[in-house]
Design an enzyme around this catalytic site. Sequence first.
Site, PDB file in Angstrom:
ATOM      1  NE  ARG A  98      -3.743   2.267   2.160  1.00  0.00           N
ATOM      2  CZ  ARG A  98      -4.788   2.442   2.932  1.00  0.00           C
ATOM      3  NH1 ARG A  98      -5.234   1.441   3.658  1.00  0.00           N
ATOM      4  NH2 ARG A  98      -5.409   3.588   2.967  1.00  0.00           N
ATOM      5  CG  ASP A 111      -8.761  -0.008   3.730  1.00  0.00           C
ATOM      6  OD1 ASP A 111      -8.048   0.411   4.664  1.00  0.00           O
ATOM      7  OD2 ASP A 111      -9.824   0.539   3.379  1.00  0.00           O
TER       8      ASP A 111
END
Length: 457
Positions: A98, A111
Amino acid sequence: MAGENVTAVPCRELRAVKAYIGLGANTGDRESNIRTALDRLASVPGVAVRRVSTLRETAPVGGPPQGDYLNGAAEIEVTLPPEALLSVLKELEREAGRDFAAERNAARPLDLDILLYGDLQVDSQCLQIPHPRLREREFVCTPLTELGVDLEHVLILERPHILRTPEAVRAHTKRWRQSACKVGMVPTMGALHDGHASLFRRAQEDCDRVIATIFVNPLQFAAGEDLDAYPRTFDSDLEVMRREGVDAVFVPLPDVMYGEGFCSHIAVGAEARELEGATRPDHFSGVVTVVCKLANLTGADLSYYGQKDAQQVAVLRRLYRDLDLPGEIVECPTHREADGLARSSRNVYLGPEDRAASTVLFRAMSRAQAAHAKGERRADVLLALAQEELAQEPRCAVDYLELRCEGSLLPLPEGPVERARMLVAARFEGAERVTRLIDNLSLGGSQNPVIQTPSAH
Ligand code: AMP
């Protein structure tokens, strides 16, 4: 076993707490990213992964165009404090690739959010538990329900916190500032519409915490104006604020803003007695007095106001400068109905005929704007073009139509108009009541695009 990077020291004194983690991914091998992270999480000392919901395809919410997500939730038992758990999750996101410098709500390979941590409420700069937009997000609610979470219980802990007294506002915002949160304030009179929502969204983007205020301020209404009739729609306002992630709202109890013996007012200068001030002489004194109180109570770093009320912004900028109020003012573009009418809480007063006639304001100013874009620089010609358009609508009685300097709204200097703001106020005299509308448009300005959304009518 966990890699060297994912470490956290278990806190032996803590009892195991049941927590829920939101799982999501929309780039790479989404399922593998999530499953790998769960395996890694399970091997962290102090964390036990108990159950994982079904992973579902969901459409992205907000952010730039991007692919669908795979979303779910996991139930874990944890002896790590929430901040340590958050560090573990961030490390797992980093390992999955990420990019933390990417724009807000951008696509991501992983996430992981702490949705719930026992019954704990956390409100610090880096953590908000329960997750603030939990109830609005189908992709979180569905897996949590599958895992047996009682969302009704979670609801009780949700935002916005409703604050009723100045003391509560002071205490609440002080806690935010103590944990280094950047605080945004959006003062309103309620009857919230898309224009207000756009202010909340902008504040959300810029700040860590957003406080709205809903107060129909009697000081800014003159006798005979619509103070008592002003629309009050608190239940739907709450929905708007919930949807837009407002953290707290100050809705003062009657009399707490101007209690017994209240007698201090802020006087305004000559500029505030022109345009709106010409027909509403005490209006801006009432506005600056309440804004000064709100700025002092919240200590907001940034305060958001609509360009729809351009003179209000000019007067408030002056107030902040003259009285050295802390924080800054952010001016946000005007939201309009699809036919050009600027959104306003007072639009509900318009009967069908006046509603149809009211579009003349935007049409008139757009005509001047178009002529300016084609090279017309004579102020009297630009005003005459707008005036001609307004005159074609018999229901519209113009209070003023003016061209002023952009920003300061001072009178234009002699000579060609390179950049200016056209401002209009008009009354629509329906059978039931008179509705007074104001609007403005930039001539020659490059920023502030016209934002139009489908009409709610
Ligand atoms: P009000 O509740 O009318 O006092 O407005 C509260 C704030 O929302 C003020 O800063 C207004 O300028 C702003 N606002 C009102 N209407 C609009 C709109 N159509 N677009 C953007 N901001 C708006």
